[in-house]
Design an enzyme around this catalytic site. Structure first.
Site, PDB file in Angstrom:
ATOM      1  N   THR A 130       0.801  -1.217   0.000  1.00  0.00           N
ATOM      2  CA  THR A 130       0.000   0.000   0.000  1.00  0.00           C
ATOM      3  C   THR A 130       0.838   1.273   0.000  1.00  0.00           C
ATOM      4  O   THR A 130       1.931   1.309   0.575  1.00  0.00           O
ATOM      5  CB  THR A 130      -0.915  -0.001   1.247  1.00  0.00           C
ATOM      6  OG1 THR A 130      -1.448   1.320   1.442  1.00  0.00           O
ATOM      7  CG2 THR A 130      -0.166  -0.379   2.519  1.00  0.00           C
ATOM      8  N   GLU A 132       0.285   3.599   1.820  1.00  0.00           N
ATOM      9  CA  GLU A 132       0.436   4.009   3.234  1.00  0.00           C
ATOM     10  C   GLU A 132       1.861   3.758   3.724  1.00  0.00           C
ATOM     11  O   GLU A 132       2.287   4.347   4.721  1.00  0.00           O
ATOM     12  CB  GLU A 132      -0.558   3.249   4.113  1.00  0.00           C
ATOM     13  CG  GLU A 132      -1.960   3.812   4.093  1.00  0.00           C
ATOM     14  CD  GLU A 132      -2.061   5.190   4.742  1.00  0.00           C
ATOM     15  OE1 GLU A 132      -1.677   5.318   5.907  1.00  0.00           O
ATOM     16  OE2 GLU A 132      -2.519   6.123   4.074  1.00  0.00           O
ATOM     17  N   TYR A 153      -1.071   0.277  10.759  1.00  0.00           N
ATOM     18  CA  TYR A 153      -1.391  -0.395   9.487  1.00  0.00           C
ATOM     19  C   TYR A 153      -0.229  -0.258   8.510  1.00  0.00           C
ATOM     20  O   TYR A 153       0.232  -1.253   7.926  1.00  0.00           O
ATOM     21  CB  TYR A 153      -2.675   0.221   8.891  1.00  0.00           C
ATOM     22  CG  TYR A 153      -2.952  -0.213   7.470  1.00  0.00           C
ATOM     23  CD1 TYR A 153      -3.506  -1.458   7.196  1.00  0.00           C
ATOM     24  CD2 TYR A 153      -2.658   0.631   6.385  1.00  0.00           C
ATOM     25  CE1 TYR A 153      -3.757  -1.858   5.879  1.00  0.00           C
ATOM     26  CE2 TYR A 153      -2.908   0.239   5.085  1.00  0.00           C
ATOM     27  CZ  TYR A 153      -3.459  -1.006   4.830  1.00  0.00           C
ATOM     28  OH  TYR A 153      -3.697  -1.398   3.536  1.00  0.00           O
ATOM     29  N   LYS A 157       2.100  -3.314   7.091  1.00  0.00           N
ATOM     30  CA  LYS A 157       2.182  -3.601   5.657  1.00  0.00           C
ATOM     31  C   LYS A 157       3.614  -3.499   5.148  1.00  0.00           C
ATOM     32  O   LYS A 157       4.002  -4.201   4.219  1.00  0.00           O
ATOM     33  CB  LYS A 157       1.268  -2.639   4.891  1.00  0.00           C
ATOM     34  CG  LYS A 157      -0.216  -2.997   4.977  1.00  0.00           C
ATOM     35  CD  LYS A 157      -0.527  -4.212   4.105  1.00  0.00           C
ATOM     36  CE  LYS A 157      -2.012  -4.472   4.009  1.00  0.00           C
ATOM     37  NZ  LYS A 157      -2.344  -5.571   3.091  1.00  0.00           N
TER      38      LYS A 157
HETATM   39  P1  NAP Z   1     -11.372  -4.781   2.363  1.00  0.00           P
HETATM   40  O1  NAP Z   1     -12.541  -4.476   1.485  1.00  0.00           O
HETATM   41  O2  NAP Z   1     -11.318  -4.213   3.732  1.00  0.00           O
HETATM   42  O3  NAP Z   1     -11.272  -6.383   2.457  1.00  0.00           O
HETATM   43  C1  NAP Z   1     -10.443  -6.989   3.377  1.00  0.00           C
HETATM   44  C2  NAP Z   1     -10.625  -8.489   3.281  1.00  0.00           C
HETATM   45  O4  NAP Z   1      -9.748  -9.120   4.229  1.00  0.00           O
HETATM   46  C3  NAP Z   1     -12.035  -8.990   3.624  1.00  0.00           C
HETATM   47  O5  NAP Z   1     -12.333 -10.087   2.797  1.00  0.00           O
HETATM   48  C4  NAP Z   1     -11.889  -9.447   5.062  1.00  0.00           C
HETATM   49  O6  NAP Z   1     -12.807 -10.437   5.444  1.00  0.00           O
HETATM   50  C5  NAP Z   1     -10.501 -10.044   5.012  1.00  0.00           C
HETATM   51  N1  NAP Z   1      -9.855 -10.185   6.312  1.00  0.00           N
HETATM   52  C6  NAP Z   1      -9.644  -9.229   7.242  1.00  0.00           C
HETATM   53  N2  NAP Z   1      -8.975  -9.734   8.287  1.00  0.00           N
HETATM   54  C7  NAP Z   1      -8.751 -11.044   8.017  1.00  0.00           C
HETATM   55  C8  NAP Z   1      -8.125 -12.101   8.701  1.00  0.00           C
HETATM   56  N3  NAP Z   1      -7.573 -11.937   9.920  1.00  0.00           N
HETATM   57  N4  NAP Z   1      -8.072 -13.319   8.125  1.00  0.00           N
HETATM   58  C9  NAP Z   1      -8.633 -13.515   6.902  1.00  0.00           C
HETATM   59  N5  NAP Z   1      -9.275 -12.561   6.212  1.00  0.00           N
HETATM   60  C10 NAP Z   1      -9.325 -11.336   6.765  1.00  0.00           C
HETATM   61  O7  NAP Z   1     -10.015  -4.371   1.633  1.00  0.00           O
HETATM   62  P2  NAP Z   1      -9.735  -3.997   0.105  1.00  0.00           P
HETATM   63  O8  NAP Z   1      -9.988  -2.553  -0.090  1.00  0.00           O
HETATM   64  O9  NAP Z   1     -10.406  -4.983  -0.767  1.00  0.00           O
HETATM   65  O10 NAP Z   1      -8.151  -4.177   0.039  1.00  0.00           O
HETATM   66  C11 NAP Z   1      -7.573  -5.430  -0.311  1.00  0.00           C
HETATM   67  C12 NAP Z   1      -6.142  -5.467   0.198  1.00  0.00           C
HETATM   68  O11 NAP Z   1      -5.397  -4.426  -0.414  1.00  0.00           O
HETATM   69  C13 NAP Z   1      -5.986  -5.255   1.692  1.00  0.00           C
HETATM   70  O12 NAP Z   1      -4.880  -6.020   2.111  1.00  0.00           O
HETATM   71  C14 NAP Z   1      -5.652  -3.785   1.823  1.00  0.00           C
HETATM   72  O13 NAP Z   1      -4.921  -3.546   3.014  1.00  0.00           O
HETATM   73  C15 NAP Z   1      -4.829  -3.575   0.575  1.00  0.00           C
HETATM   74  N6  NAP Z   1      -4.860  -2.258  -0.018  1.00  0.00           N
HETATM   75  C16 NAP Z   1      -6.049  -1.642  -0.290  1.00  0.00           C
HETATM   76  C17 NAP Z   1      -6.065  -0.417  -0.935  1.00  0.00           C
HETATM   77  C18 NAP Z   1      -7.354   0.271  -1.281  1.00  0.00           C
HETATM   78  O14 NAP Z   1      -7.306   1.470  -1.578  1.00  0.00           O
HETATM   79  N7  NAP Z   1      -8.478  -0.428  -1.326  1.00  0.00           N
HETATM   80  C19 NAP Z   1      -4.850   0.188  -1.306  1.00  0.00           C
HETATM   81  C20 NAP Z   1      -3.666  -0.485  -1.041  1.00  0.00           C
HETATM   82  C21 NAP Z   1      -3.678  -1.711  -0.409  1.00  0.00           C
HETATM   83  P3  NAP Z   1     -14.280 -10.070   6.051  1.00  0.00           P
HETATM   84  O15 NAP Z   1     -15.144  -9.803   4.842  1.00  0.00           O
HETATM   85  O16 NAP Z   1     -14.627 -11.292   6.780  1.00  0.00           O
HETATM   86  O17 NAP Z   1     -14.103  -8.843   6.899  1.00  0.00           O
HETATM   87  O1  F7E Z   2      -9.040   7.879   4.402  1.00  0.00           O
HETATM   88  C1  F7E Z   2      -9.385  11.270   5.604  1.00  0.00           C
HETATM   89  C2  F7E Z   2      -8.415  10.368   6.325  1.00  0.00           C
HETATM   90  O2  F7E Z   2      -9.921   5.771   5.405  1.00  0.00           O
HETATM   91  C3  F7E Z   2      -8.576   8.727   3.373  1.00  0.00           C
HETATM   92  C4  F7E Z   2      -7.265   1.921   2.810  1.00  0.00           C
HETATM   93  O3  F7E Z   2      -7.798   1.217   1.719  1.00  0.00           O
HETATM   94  O4  F7E Z   2      -6.146   3.445   1.336  1.00  0.00           O
HETATM   95  C5  F7E Z   2      -7.058   3.361   2.413  1.00  0.00           C
HETATM   96  O5  F7E Z   2      -6.546   4.075   3.533  1.00  0.00           O
HETATM   97  C6  F7E Z   2      -8.296  10.104   3.935  1.00  0.00           C
HETATM   98  C7  F7E Z   2      -7.426  10.094   5.191  1.00  0.00           C
HETATM   99  O6  F7E Z   2      -8.395   5.702   3.381  1.00  0.00           O
HETATM  100  C8  F7E Z   2     -12.595  10.876   7.198  1.00  0.00           C
HETATM  101  O7  F7E Z   2      -7.843  11.013   7.455  1.00  0.00           O
HETATM  102  C9  F7E Z   2     -11.332  12.515   6.557  1.00  0.00           C
HETATM  103  O8  F7E Z   2      -6.490  11.132   5.124  1.00  0.00           O
HETATM  104  O9  F7E Z   2     -10.686   6.467   3.089  1.00  0.00           O
HETATM  105  P1  F7E Z   2      -9.612   6.398   4.094  1.00  0.00           P
HETATM  106  P2  F7E Z   2      -6.838   5.620   3.753  1.00  0.00           P
HETATM  107  O10 F7E Z   2      -6.575   5.930   5.166  1.00  0.00           O
HETATM  108  O11 F7E Z   2      -6.107   6.435   2.724  1.00  0.00           O
HETATM  109  C10 F7E Z   2      -4.841   2.914   1.611  1.00  0.00           C
HETATM  110  C11 F7E Z   2      -4.005   3.049   0.347  1.00  0.00           C
HETATM  111  C12 F7E Z   2      -4.880   1.548   2.178  1.00  0.00           C
HETATM  112  O12 F7E Z   2      -3.980   0.750   1.971  1.00  0.00           O
HETATM  113  C13 F7E Z   2      -5.940   1.274   3.198  1.00  0.00           C
HETATM  114  O13 F7E Z   2      -6.155  -0.131   3.323  1.00  0.00           O
HETATM  115  O14 F7E Z   2      -9.536  10.681   4.324  1.00  0.00           O
HETATM  116  N1  F7E Z   2     -10.705  11.357   6.234  1.00  0.00           N
HETATM  117  N2  F7E Z   2     -12.501  12.250   7.160  1.00  0.00           N
HETATM  118  C14 F7E Z   2     -11.457  10.325   6.612  1.00  0.00           C
HETATM  119  N3  F7E Z   2     -11.287   8.996   6.490  1.00  0.00           N
HETATM  120  C15 F7E Z   2     -12.258   8.177   6.960  1.00  0.00           C
HETATM  121  N4  F7E Z   2     -12.131   6.823   6.835  1.00  0.00           N
HETATM  122  N5  F7E Z   2     -13.385   8.681   7.562  1.00  0.00           N
HETATM  123  C16 F7E Z   2     -13.588  10.023   7.708  1.00  0.00           C
HETATM  124  O15 F7E Z   2     -14.601  10.454   8.242  1.00  0.00           O
END
Ligand code: NAP
Ligand code: F7E
Length: 339
Positions: A130, A132, A153, A157
């Site tokens: 990520t 992050e 987090y 990662k």
């Molecule tokens: P998500 O919607 O939150 O899905 C997370 C998945 O992980 C769900 O299927 C969840 O299962 C499962 N999970 C959580 N804890 C677990 C555990 N202890 N054992 C087995 N399964 C578990 O995340 P996403 O947005 O699809 O992201 C996919 C991956 O990419 C994640 O690793 C995330 O950190 C990474 N990532 C995401 C983004 C983004 O912008 N979306 C960017 C960079 C990296 P349940 O359904 O049971 O909760």
């Molecule tokens: O926040 C700000 C918050 O929680 C984005 C995950 O998929 O992307 C995701 O992480 C921004 C941050 O995503 C609220 O402070 C303001 O600056 O949607 P988010 P994230 O933290 O960028 C990365 C790439 C991953 O890997 C992660 O798994 O928005 N923000 N107000 C807020 N964020 C949330 N959630 N809620 C608020 O009310």
């Protein structure tokens, strides 16, 4: 020969899109699912229950914190490709659960890498890394950028990222780390900021209220800049990373940064509303340490994988609001006319 893939996190946003993509490509797909007291399979039910996929999509109970289940699943699925998408993926939650986040996101990846090394050493391994991990380092961020995570987090990662690189270098595994910037969709979890905004804009347009006592949308830091792309496109990039001659790590991003405030403007204006009339801020949603600006440089993915993001942040906001409106039985044009 039919290829077999194992996806952890198949019930999540990315897992569901990736499963669809691999089934379309003719793969036999195995998914790891967690036991839950309520249903957590809404995103994959359409493919799991589809008659065309009978016998092609199997689900196995397991957890990234339980190495026995991981070993058993790797042995049973005998995968050609393993996509480790499971994670405690919420940055704010990771401050409240740092130990669990490290166990699932850092050690979980190592548990799975070990299971693959011992029981499927020829399988190709994808780690969901990520942006992050870059944290405080200013943009544009690319594969060579210094890491400075700002949350449990991000730190977990980063551990998993280096473990993936290490298994590649030490054991010759085809293991890659995909460093993905934020990617969103109508399937995004409702507590992430883009989906919070799209849902609120849709609800206010359709019913007059976001929910809760005030009817407003409550957010934290509106100044944070993120590089938001469309999740359905990013899973294609994951797959391409596992089809190369040599394993390598890649950034996937759009290269365009927008503030949270910008996303509010894009989503609310789509339904004829002024976001300033409906958004309030509350310090409870501000994180102990923030990542101010993430904007990725995905030129390595463009040149080596032929991958490029094509959905703009404006298109993304509109398609998310439209999907949330459709679920409420409304449309953006009708909502904008009423506004
Ligand atoms: P998500 O919607 O939150 O899905 C997370 C998945 O992980 C769900 O299927 C969840 O299962 C499962 N999970 C959580 N804890 C677990 C555990 N202890 N054992 C087995 N399964 C578990 O995340 P996403 O947005 O699809 O992201 C996919 C991956 O990419 C994640 O690793 C995330 O950190 C990474 N990532 C995401 C983004 C983004 O912008 N979306 C960017 C960079 C990296 P349940 O359904 O049971 O909760
Ligand atoms: O926040 C700000 C918050 O929680 C984005 C995950 O998929 O992307 C995701 O992480 C921004 C941050 O995503 C609220 O402070 C303001 O600056 O949607 P988010 P994230 O933290 O960028 C990365 C790439 C991953 O890997 C992660 O798994 O928005 N923000 N107000 C807020 N964020 C949330 N959630 N809620 C608020 O009310």
């Amino acid at each position: 020969m039919t290829k077999r893939a194992l996806i952890t996190g198949i019930t999540g946003q990315d897992g569901s899109y990736l499963a669809e993509l691999l089934l379309e490509k003719g793969y036999e797909v195995h998914g790891l699912v967690r036991r839950s007291s309520s249903f957590n399979r809404a995103r994959i039910d359409p493919i799991y229950l589809h008659p065309d996929n009978a016998g092609r999509l199997s689900l196995h109970y397991g957890d990234l914190t339980d190495s026995t289940s991981l070993t058993n699943i790797v042995r049973a699925a005998a995968p050609d490709e393993v996509y480790n998408l499971a994670a405690q993926s919420h940055v704010a939650v990771s401050f409240e659960m740092p130990e669990y986040t490290a166990s699932a996101d850092a050690i979980g990846a190592i548990r799975l890498l070990e299971a693959v090394r011992q029981h499927a050493p020829d399988a190709r391994f994808y780690q969901a890394s990520t942006s992050e991990m870059f944290g405080l380092t200013p943009p544009p961020q690319h594969e060579g950028t210094h890491f400075h995570p700002r949350s449990p987090y991000g730190a977990a990662k980063l551990h998993a990222h280096w473990a993936t690189v290490n298994y590649r270098e030490a054991y010759g595994l085809y293991a890659v780390s995909g460093i993905l910037f934020n990617h969103e969709s109508p399937r995004r979890g409702e507590s992430f900021v883009t989906r919070k905004i799209s849902l609120a804009a849709a609800r206010i347009a359709a019913t007059g209220s976001a929910s809760g006592a005030t009817g407003a949308l409550t957010l934290g830091n509106l100044d944070a800049i993120r590089d938001w792309g469309y999740a359905a496109e990013y899973v294609e990039g994951m797959w391409r990373m596992l089809q190369q001659d040599e394993p390598a790590d890649f950034v996937l991003a759009t290269g365009v940064g927008s503030t949270v405030r910008d996303f509010c403007e894009l989503a609310f204006s789509h339904v004829g509303l002024d976001w300033r009339d409906h958004v309030v801020t509350d310090p409870r949603f501000v994180r102990p340490a923030e990542v101010p600006e993430l904007v990725g440089d995905a030129s390595h993915a463009a040149s080596e994988l032929g991958w490029k993001a094509t959905t703009s942040v404006g298109e993304l906001a509109r398609l998310m609001v439209d999907a949330d409106l459709a679920a409420l039985g409304a449309t953006s044009s009708a909502a904008a006319e009423r506004a």
